[in-house]
Structures are given as structure tokens and as C-alpha cells.
Enzyme design. Structure first.
Site, PDB file in Angstrom:
ATOM      1  N   CYS A 290     -23.448 -11.221   1.102  1.00  0.00           N
ATOM      2  CA  CYS A 290     -23.926  -9.835   1.219  1.00  0.00           C
ATOM      3  C   CYS A 290     -24.148  -9.176  -0.136  1.00  0.00           C
ATOM      4  O   CYS A 290     -25.204  -8.595  -0.399  1.00  0.00           O
ATOM      5  CB  CYS A 290     -22.979  -9.024   2.094  1.00  0.00           C
ATOM      6  SG  CYS A 290     -21.341  -8.723   1.388  1.00  0.00           S
ATOM      7  N   HIS A 338     -18.280  -5.280   2.943  1.00  0.00           N
ATOM      8  CA  HIS A 338     -19.653  -5.652   3.317  1.00  0.00           C
ATOM      9  C   HIS A 338     -20.635  -4.615   2.797  1.00  0.00           C
ATOM     10  O   HIS A 338     -20.335  -3.426   2.730  1.00  0.00           O
ATOM     11  CB  HIS A 338     -19.788  -5.770   4.833  1.00  0.00           C
ATOM     12  CG  HIS A 338     -21.045  -6.455   5.256  1.00  0.00           C
ATOM     13  ND1 HIS A 338     -21.241  -7.817   5.122  1.00  0.00           N
ATOM     14  CD2 HIS A 338     -22.199  -5.975   5.797  1.00  0.00           C
ATOM     15  CE1 HIS A 338     -22.450  -8.138   5.565  1.00  0.00           C
ATOM     16  NE2 HIS A 338     -23.043  -7.039   5.979  1.00  0.00           N
ATOM     17  N   HIS A 350     -29.366  -7.080   5.520  1.00  0.00           N
ATOM     18  CA  HIS A 350     -28.110  -7.585   4.974  1.00  0.00           C
ATOM     19  C   HIS A 350     -27.960  -9.065   5.277  1.00  0.00           C
ATOM     20  O   HIS A 350     -28.687  -9.624   6.110  1.00  0.00           O
ATOM     21  CB  HIS A 350     -26.918  -6.794   5.531  1.00  0.00           C
ATOM     22  CG  HIS A 350     -26.607  -7.070   6.974  1.00  0.00           C
ATOM     23  ND1 HIS A 350     -25.322  -7.074   7.474  1.00  0.00           N
ATOM     24  CD2 HIS A 350     -27.414  -7.354   8.041  1.00  0.00           C
ATOM     25  CE1 HIS A 350     -25.345  -7.345   8.771  1.00  0.00           C
ATOM     26  NE2 HIS A 350     -26.597  -7.507   9.143  1.00  0.00           N
TER      27      HIS A 350
END
Length: 375
Positions: A290, A338, A350
Site C-alpha cells: 500500500c 493502510h 490502493h
């Protein structure tokens, strides 16, 4: 004296014997049932498996970001150590040259040092010339004294450099140990998740991989919306996943224009990465995690982001969720484990988790933590 012995009991027979045998068998069967149930692996429903897998993937992502941070620090420690070693080598070379020069001067003085200065002047055919030479010799002696002092200073500096290099070596070893610990944690969580997924049927696993869940998202196509079943809930369908060629061809422009040229470049890069696989610790160009994706996207826009989620959030100006614009970094979970790139309309691009690909998802799918604007 007669020995006192317990009278021997006659074996049970008839109805009493049959009753005792029945009770013994029942007791043994009950014991077997309880013993087996105590060690049997619990049966999990598909929903329970998916929930556990989501939790394991989240724990793996936390460990991944710690791994990324440890790797960044280890790389920096290695660069500093290499620079110190190079500088120590250069100074050692200069020190050896200075030693050689002093050694040659000392040898020359030794060879010419048999007569005292007064006697040499008395025996000289040209005393004035000798005095001029003696003055030069005195000046040369002063230069040699300065050279000796410099040599001593170089020795001190070199010893300091070597000590600092030793400290950096220990620091690098500690960073590498930390790196290996986080790597082991990631692999442990992913292995456990894989074993749980193996309990699912092929259809259930395909649905899990493609459907929206804790780290899933919409189909990896710009503007795609999750399908719903008759109850209105998002359907877990393999058709919701990204196409095999996602990210390799032209993509639709985002509905909301980016506010700056740089943010437009970052968003365009993220669109171009759709369909590429998630790989923990990866920064591209063929796979990403990520924070690796966000770092690469903004690097393409000319902005250098730090490596980890918890450092990227401090790389720009914090913005409220209601003020988001395309290109902003959006962060999730209390530990900032994240991150994605906002593209407008409540959506982000993402890299979700192991086994998935870069895709478009709603920012409502994970617990909101904050956002930052970096360009």
C-alpha cells in the site's frame, strides 16, 4: 499366625454382570467422545474463515509497515557505514603517505647527522653559505615538527572514524535483526491465512478474493460498482474482480479533476497501476504494497515521500475528510497501517493485501484514520 488376605470376589454373572459390562462400555464411549472433542479442530463457517483471514491480513499489513520502516533504517545505516569506511580508507592512505615522507626525512637526517653544527661550520669553505643552509634546515625541521603533529591528529581522527564505523556496524546488525523479526511475522500471518483459505471451496475462495471485505474493494476498473444480491448486500462474485489486463491499457479519466498538475500525475500513475499484484515490501514497478504504491505514484509526480504509512501521513498538510481532493493520501486503522490515493467520489486506488491487485475501492470500507495533502 495366619496371613490376613482379602477374600477373592467371585466374578459377576447373570444380570449383574451384564449390567456392569453395559455401564463400562458406556463410560468408555463417553470418555472417548469427550477426549476426541477436546482435541478436534473446530469447524468454521465460511464467514468465520473470511473474518479470521481478514484479521490475519490486517496483522500482516501492520508487520509489513514495520518491516518497511526497519528496512528503510537498515538501508540508511548501511549507506552511513559505507561512507565511513570509504572515508577511513582515504584517511589511512593519506596517513601512510605522511608516514613515508617523515620516514624519508628522518633517514636523511640520520645519514647527515655525524658532525655537530659548530664543527660543520668551522670546516666549511664558505661559512656564510653554511649559515644560510642551517637556517633552511631549521625551517625544514619546523615543517617536520608540524608534519608529526598533523600525523598524530590524523591518527586520532582515524581512530574516531573506526570507532564510529564499529558503532554503525552494531546499529546495522540491530536493524537487520528487527527486519528479520518483522519479516517472520508477516510470513507467519500469511501462512496462517493461507491455511484458513484452504478450508473454503473453490467458489467461496474466489468470492472472497473478488468481493468487498476488510481489505477488498470494488472491481479494479475505474468507475466499477459492486454488484448486489436480492437483499441489497454486496454480492461476492468472481466477476467483481479486475480484468486480467487491468492497468496495462488506457484507463478512464477520474470524474473529479485533480487540483494541481502534480496531484493529477500521481492519480494518473495510480490508475496505470490498477491490476498489478500486491506484494508486501514492494515498491514497483511490477508489484506494490500500500505505501509502496503511494510512494511510487507521488515520485512520478516529482514528490519524494517517506516509505511507511505512519511517516507518509506527516509528509504533508492534514486535511479533513470533508475536504478531500484527488491525489490526497487517505489512511486507515488506528495504527495508520493502510494508505490509498483518493480519486474523488468517495473512492481511492490502493493495494489491498496479499492475493489481491491494485484496485479502486470505497474509502468507507475500512476504519478511517486521517488524510494528508502532499502536493
Amino acid at each position: 499366625m495366619a496371613a490376613h488376605r482379602k477374600p477373592k470376589q467371585p466374578p459377576l454373572s447373570g444380570q449383574a454382570g451384564r449390567t456392569a459390562a453395559t455401564l463400562a462400555l458406556a463410560g468408555a464411549a463417553t470418555a472417548t467422545v469427550f477426549e476426541g472433542s477436546g482435541h478436534a479442530e473446530p469447524q468454521l463457517t465460511a464467514a468465520q474463515v473470511k473474518a479470521k483471514v481478514d484479521r490475519l491480513h490486517h496483522e500482516a499489513e501492520i508487520a509489513t509497515e514495520k518491516y518497511n520502516g526497519a528496512k528503510e533504517k537498515a538501508d540508511q545505516a548501511r549507506v552511513r557505514l559505507d561512507a565511513l569506511r570509504d572515508e577511513a580508507a582515504r584517511r589511512t592512505e593519506r596517513l601512510n603517505s605522511a608516514r613515508d615522507s617523515l620516514g624519508a626525512a628522518a633517514a636523511a637526517q640520520y645519514r647527515s647527522g655525524g658532525l655537530s653544527p659548530a664543527l660543520r661550520m668551522a670546516l666549511s669553505a664558505d661559512p656564510e653559505r653554511y649559515l644560510r643552509g642551517a637556517a633552511l634546515a631549521e625551517a625544514a625541521g619546523a615543517r617536520q615538527a608540524a608534519a608529526v603533529a598533523s600525523l598524530r591528529g590524523q591518527l586520532v581522527d582515524l581512530d574516531r572514524l573506526r570507532q564510529e564505523a564499529a558503532d554503525r556496524t552494531r546499529d546495522l546488525k540491530a536493524r537487520q535483526d528487527e527486519l528479520n523479526r518483522h519479516k517472520a511475522t508477516v510470513r507467519q500471518r500469511l501462512d496462517a491465512a493461507e491455511k484458513l483459505l484452504a478450508r473454503l471451496t473453490a467458489a467461496e475462495r474466489a468470492a472472497y478474493e473478488a468481493g468487498p471485505h476488510a481489505h477488498g474493494g470494488d472491481a479494479g476498473r475505474p468507475g466499477a460498482e459492486p454488484r448486489t444480491d436480492r437483499s441489497g448486500r454486496a454480492a461476492l462474485s468472481p466477476a467483481a474482480g479486475p480484468s486480467p489486463t487491468a492497468g496495462t491499457g488506457p484507463v478512464r479519466a477520474p470524474r473529479t479533476p485533480a487540483p494541481t498538475a502534480r496531484s493529477a500525475k500521481a492519480v494518473a500513475f495510480a490508475y496505470g497501476a490498477i491490476g498489478k499484484p500486491y506484494q508486501w515490501g514492494a515498491t514497483g514497478p511490477s508489484s506494490y504494497d500500500c505505501s509502496g504504491l503511494t510512494q511510487a505514484a507521488w515520485r512520478a509526480a516529482g514528490v519524494a515521500l517517506p516509505r511507511t504509512t505512519y511517516s507518509q501521513i506527516n509528509a504533508g498538510q492534514r486535511v479533513a475528510r470533508s475536504q478531500l481532493s484527488p491525489g490526497d493520501l487517505v489512511f486507515f486503522y488506528s495504527g495508520l497501517s493502510h494508505v490509498g490515493i483518493y480519486i474523488g467520489d468517495g473512492k481511492m486506488i490502493h493495494a489491498p493485501r496479499t492475493g489481491s491487485t491494485v484496485r479502486i475501492a470505497s474509502i468507507d470500507e475500512m476504519p478511517w484514520a486521517g488524510a494528508a495533502r502532499v502536493g
